[in-house]
Enzyme design. Structure first.
Site, PDB file in Angstrom:
ATOM      1  N   ALA A  85       0.675  -1.357  -0.037  1.00 32.17           N
ATOM      2  CA  ALA A  85      -0.005  -0.106   0.089  1.00 32.17           C
ATOM      3  C   ALA A  85       0.705   1.288  -0.057  1.00 32.17           C
ATOM      4  CB  ALA A  85      -0.806   0.109   1.136  1.00 32.17           C
ATOM      5  N   THR A 132      10.604   0.710  -4.783  1.00 33.93           N
ATOM      6  CA  THR A 132      10.902   1.107  -6.169  1.00 33.93           C
ATOM      7  C   THR A 132      12.420   1.267  -6.631  1.00 33.93           C
ATOM      8  OG1 THR A 132      10.781   2.933  -7.383  1.00 33.93           O
ATOM      9  CG2 THR A 132      10.227   3.416  -5.326  1.00 33.93           C
ATOM     10  N   ASP A 133      12.845   1.268  -7.725  1.00 36.27           N
ATOM     11  CA  ASP A 133      14.207   1.756  -7.967  1.00 36.27           C
ATOM     12  C   ASP A 133      14.391   3.189  -8.205  1.00 36.27           C
ATOM     13  OD1 ASP A 133      12.667   2.307 -10.236  1.00 36.27           O
ATOM     14  OD2 ASP A 133      13.725   1.459 -11.887  1.00 36.27           O
ATOM     15  N   GLU A 134      13.226   3.969  -7.871  1.00 32.71           N
ATOM     16  CA  GLU A 134      13.335   5.419  -8.092  1.00 32.71           C
ATOM     17  C   GLU A 134      13.915   6.021  -6.593  1.00 32.71           C
ATOM     18  OE1 GLU A 134       9.809   7.354  -9.430  1.00 32.71           O
ATOM     19  OE2 GLU A 134       9.030   5.359 -10.562  1.00 32.71           O
ATOM     20  N   TYR A 157       7.798  11.628  -4.180  1.00 28.50           N
ATOM     21  CA  TYR A 157       7.384  10.034  -4.118  1.00 28.50           C
ATOM     22  C   TYR A 157       8.617   9.328  -3.973  1.00 28.50           C
ATOM     23  CZ  TYR A 157       6.604   5.255  -5.933  1.00 28.50           C
ATOM     24  OH  TYR A 157       6.702   3.950  -5.841  1.00 28.50           O
ATOM     25  N   LYS A 161       9.451   7.002  -0.433  1.00 25.27           N
ATOM     26  CA  LYS A 161       9.613   5.467  -0.521  1.00 25.27           C
ATOM     27  C   LYS A 161      11.138   5.353   0.037  1.00 25.27           C
ATOM     28  CE  LYS A 161       7.596   2.472  -1.828  1.00 25.27           C
ATOM     29  NZ  LYS A 161       6.489   1.706  -1.347  1.00 25.27           N
TER      30      LYS A 161
HETATM   31  P1  NAD Z   1      -1.489   1.709  -6.865  1.00 25.75           P
HETATM   32  O1  NAD Z   1      -1.483   3.301  -6.608  1.00 25.75           O
HETATM   33  O2  NAD Z   1      -1.958   1.084  -8.106  1.00 25.75           O
HETATM   34  O3  NAD Z   1      -2.180   0.768  -5.401  1.00 25.75           O
HETATM   35  C1  NAD Z   1      -1.827   1.230  -4.145  1.00 25.75           C
HETATM   36  C2  NAD Z   1      -2.929   0.849  -3.221  1.00 25.75           C
HETATM   37  O4  NAD Z   1      -2.641   1.164  -1.893  1.00 25.75           O
HETATM   38  C3  NAD Z   1      -4.312   1.186  -3.712  1.00 25.75           C
HETATM   39  O5  NAD Z   1      -5.269  -0.008  -3.622  1.00 25.75           O
HETATM   40  C4  NAD Z   1      -4.881   2.195  -2.397  1.00 25.75           C
HETATM   41  O6  NAD Z   1      -5.995   2.136  -2.224  1.00 25.75           O
HETATM   42  C5  NAD Z   1      -3.877   1.829  -1.324  1.00 25.75           C
HETATM   43  N1  NAD Z   1      -3.414   2.743  -0.151  1.00 25.75           N
HETATM   44  C6  NAD Z   1      -3.159   3.740  -0.356  1.00 25.75           C
HETATM   45  N2  NAD Z   1      -3.178   4.560   0.633  1.00 25.75           N
HETATM   46  C7  NAD Z   1      -3.368   3.663   1.669  1.00 25.75           C
HETATM   47  C8  NAD Z   1      -3.505   3.889   2.928  1.00 25.75           C
HETATM   48  N3  NAD Z   1      -3.087   4.892   3.674  1.00 25.75           N
HETATM   49  N4  NAD Z   1      -4.030   2.949   3.676  1.00 25.75           N
HETATM   50  C9  NAD Z   1      -4.371   1.584   3.046  1.00 25.75           C
HETATM   51  N5  NAD Z   1      -4.291   1.193   1.668  1.00 25.75           N
HETATM   52  C10 NAD Z   1      -3.741   2.463   1.004  1.00 25.75           C
HETATM   53  O7  NAD Z   1       0.279   1.199  -6.756  1.00 25.75           O
HETATM   54  P2  NAD Z   1       0.904  -0.115  -7.234  1.00 25.75           P
HETATM   55  O8  NAD Z   1       1.476   0.793  -8.667  1.00 25.75           O
HETATM   56  O9  NAD Z   1       0.361  -0.969  -7.341  1.00 25.75           O
HETATM   57  O10 NAD Z   1       1.966   0.361  -6.281  1.00 25.75           O
HETATM   58  C11 NAD Z   1       2.246  -0.899  -5.440  1.00 25.75           C
HETATM   59  C12 NAD Z   1       3.643  -0.720  -4.435  1.00 25.75           C
HETATM   60  O11 NAD Z   1       4.504  -1.165  -5.174  1.00 25.75           O
HETATM   61  C13 NAD Z   1       3.787   0.524  -4.075  1.00 25.75           C
HETATM   62  O12 NAD Z   1       4.502   0.461  -2.747  1.00 25.75           O
HETATM   63  C14 NAD Z   1       4.814   1.381  -4.885  1.00 25.75           C
HETATM   64  O13 NAD Z   1       5.790   2.066  -4.479  1.00 25.75           O
HETATM   65  C15 NAD Z   1       5.422   0.057  -5.490  1.00 25.75           C
HETATM   66  N6  NAD Z   1       6.160  -0.031  -6.826  1.00 25.75           N
HETATM   67  C16 NAD Z   1       5.188   0.403  -7.918  1.00 25.75           C
HETATM   68  C17 NAD Z   1       5.907   0.237  -9.143  1.00 25.75           C
HETATM   69  C18 NAD Z   1       5.041   0.614 -10.364  1.00 25.75           C
HETATM   70  O14 NAD Z   1       5.425   0.576 -11.309  1.00 25.75           O
HETATM   71  N7  NAD Z   1       3.582   0.787 -10.230  1.00 25.75           N
HETATM   72  C19 NAD Z   1       7.283   0.054  -9.333  1.00 25.75           C
HETATM   73  C20 NAD Z   1       7.763  -0.334  -8.308  1.00 25.75           C
HETATM   74  C21 NAD Z   1       7.311  -0.249  -6.959  1.00 25.75           C
HETATM   75  P1  TYD Z   2       4.690   7.122 -14.872  1.00 27.57           P
HETATM   76  O1  TYD Z   2       3.995   5.923 -15.596  1.00 27.57           O
HETATM   77  O2  TYD Z   2       4.225   8.043 -14.253  1.00 27.57           O
HETATM   78  O3  TYD Z   2       5.661   6.285 -14.037  1.00 27.57           O
HETATM   79  P2  TYD Z   2       7.170   6.734 -13.248  1.00 27.57           P
HETATM   80  O4  TYD Z   2       7.415   8.340 -13.250  1.00 27.57           O
HETATM   81  O5  TYD Z   2       6.997   6.356 -11.934  1.00 27.57           O
HETATM   82  O6  TYD Z   2       8.544   6.495 -14.168  1.00 27.57           O
HETATM   83  O7  TYD Z   2       5.807   7.794 -16.160  1.00 27.57           O
HETATM   84  C1  TYD Z   2       6.489   7.189 -16.752  1.00 27.57           C
HETATM   85  C2  TYD Z   2       7.297   7.919 -17.870  1.00 27.57           C
HETATM   86  O8  TYD Z   2       6.518   8.438 -18.845  1.00 27.57           O
HETATM   87  C3  TYD Z   2       7.954   9.067 -17.041  1.00 27.57           C
HETATM   88  O9  TYD Z   2       9.327   9.505 -17.521  1.00 27.57           O
HETATM   89  C4  TYD Z   2       6.942  10.339 -17.218  1.00 27.57           C
HETATM   90  C5  TYD Z   2       6.458  10.066 -18.733  1.00 27.57           C
HETATM   91  N1  TYD Z   2       4.985  10.394 -18.905  1.00 27.57           N
HETATM   92  C6  TYD Z   2       4.674  11.274 -20.123  1.00 27.57           C
HETATM   93  O10 TYD Z   2       5.659  11.653 -20.787  1.00 27.57           O
HETATM   94  N2  TYD Z   2       3.433  11.503 -20.070  1.00 27.57           N
HETATM   95  C7  TYD Z   2       2.482  11.303 -19.240  1.00 27.57           C
HETATM   96  O11 TYD Z   2       1.367  11.378 -19.481  1.00 27.57           O
HETATM   97  C8  TYD Z   2       2.913  10.523 -17.972  1.00 27.57           C
HETATM   98  C9  TYD Z   2       1.873   9.963 -16.932  1.00 27.57           C
HETATM   99  C10 TYD Z   2       3.927   9.963 -17.930  1.00 27.57           C
END
Ligand code: NAD
Ligand code: TYD
Length: 350
Positions: A85, A132-134, A157, A161
């Site tokens: 979450a 995340t790798d960020e 963000y 993290k």
């Molecule tokens: P997402 O935004 O799709 O989902 C997040 C979930 O957390 C949602 O269901 C939301 O309702 C819940 N949530 C948010 N705040 C909350 C709170 N205060 N209490 C309870 N629940 C809460 O996120 P995601 O893309 O599925 O990412 C999941 C995890 O993986 C995160 O920790 C993110 O940092 C990490 N991550 C994501 C990516 C990516 O590319 N999406 C990559 C690497 C790591």
């Molecule tokens: P995003 O999917 O938001 O993931 P993250 O910022 O965590 O990498 O964005 C991926 C890449 O795409 C990032 O370099 C920002 C760019 N981006 C756009 O160019 N246009 C968009 O509308 C969005 C949402 C992202």
């Protein structure tokens, strides 16, 4: 062997729903408790296939509500945590950093505290934190992030993290909590909220809307199919070495503009449009503030030590992703109309 009652937080979100589905289906002997407060990013429709399974439970609870967290640990006799979450969107973190501090930092510390107090003896319990790798910052055109790359977060963000990762390591060091952390690159695939680059473009191409490309579209990300991330989480949960960090990546770097063009070409073919039609929707817009140039992961540690590898090539994963969004029009329509937020009330009566 003690029965496992695993708390998965954020299970209604994009990655979480794939982790929940994998664990519920693969491990009928485990109880899977999905804790999620259903922010805009939480969508219970993502879990429709498994919601009636006897080993699946849902708790609508916010990480900021400590008494409720304590009640969930007691009610389900939680043995382990997989913590996903979070507030996850960089652009939202730029407009509202405090929301990220609350959920990602304070929420994580709340969860650590409640787990520590409930478990008492920390020997037989795992707190697995998904990151995340960020957190490693931004790369120029050469080099890769490894597990020993110093943290250098650049966005609100990634700063939140990074902070949560530090707290998890601090609890391992100070209280001898058993923890593991994985840092993954950008995920894509079914069920991703259409604010992130790939689902946003799929949605906009389908609806003939502009495709906003930030800056020159030259930023580079490493992309991994979400189900491959879920499989890596399964592997690390069961076989990862405690106290360790593993980087997870797709060995798959793309410039944003190349991805947007690929999506246009593939969708023109699928939608029966003349080649080149959708590319006309590409619109260069103002760059994201502090936009990280490049993320690239060296995932050789998890590959060598645990034998993990992505199973899907990017082109195959992108095909599957586009097909999923085209076949699941209702999911997308419910998200864009806001109807998905009624699912809890309608199905759980809450
Ligand atoms: P997402 O935004 O799709 O989902 C997040 C979930 O957390 C949602 O269901 C939301 O309702 C819940 N949530 C948010 N705040 C909350 C709170 N205060 N209490 C309870 N629940 C809460 O996120 P995601 O893309 O599925 O990412 C999941 C995890 O993986 C995160 O920790 C993110 O940092 C990490 N991550 C994501 C990516 C990516 O590319 N999406 C990559 C690497 C790591
Ligand atoms: P995003 O999917 O938001 O993931 P993250 O910022 O965590 O990498 O964005 C991926 C890449 O795409 C990032 O370099 C920002 C760019 N981006 C756009 O160019 N246009 C968009 O509308 C969005 C949402 C992202």
């Amino acid at each position: 062997m003690m029965k496992k009652n695993i708390l998965i937080t954020g299970g209604a979100g994009f990655i979480g729903c794939h982790v929940v589905k994998l664990f519920v289906e693969k491990y009928p002997d485990y109880n899977i408790i999905n804790l999620d407060c259903l922010t805009y990013a939480g969508n219970l429709e993502n879990l429709r296939e498994i919601e009636a399974s006897p080993n699946y439970f849902f708790e609508k609870v916010n990480l900021l509500d400590v008494p409720e967290l304590e009640a969930v640990f007691a009610k389900h006799a939680i043995t382990d945590v997989i913590h996903l979450a979070a507030e996850s969107h960089v652009d939202r973190s730029i407009s509202d950093p405090l929301a990220f501090v609350k959920t990602n930092v304070i929420g994580t510390v709340n969860l650590l505290n409640v787990a520590k107090a409930y478990w008492g003896d920390l020997e037989n319990h795992l707190f697995y934190h998904i990151s995340t790798d960020e957190v490693y910052g931004s790369l120029e055109d050469g080099g890769f992030f490894t597990e020993t790359t110093p943290y250098d977060p650049q966005s609100p963000y990634s700063a939140s993290k990074a902070s949560s990762d530090h707290f998890v390591r601090a609890y391992a060091n100070t209280y001898k909590m058993k923890t593991v952390i994985t840092n993954c690159s950008n995920n894509y695939g079914p069920n991703q909220f259409p604010e992130k680059l790939i689902p946003l473009c799929i949605h906009n191409i389908k609806n003939n809307k502009p495709l906003p490309v930030y800056g020159k579209g030259e930023n580079i990300r490493d992309w991994l199919y979400v189900v491959d991330h879920a499989k890596a989480i399964d592997l690390v949960f069961h076989q990862g070495k405690m106290g360790e960090t593993y980087n997870i990546g797709g060995f798959n770097e793309w410039k944003n503009i190349d991805i947007v063009q690929l999506l246009c070409q593939k969708m023109d073919a699928k939608l029966g449009r003349e080649s080149g039609t959708s590319e006309k929707l590409i619109t260069y817009v103002k760059d994201r503030a502090g936009h990280d140039h490049r993320y690239a992961i060296d995932a050789s540690k998890i590959q060598k030590e645990l034998g993990w590898e992505p199973s899907l090539q990017f082109e195959e994963g992108i095909e599957k992703t586009i097909d999923w969004y085209l076949e699941n029009e209702d999911w997308l329509n419910n998200v864009t109309s806001g109807n998905y937020q009624k699912y809890y009330e309608e199905h759980y009566g809450g």
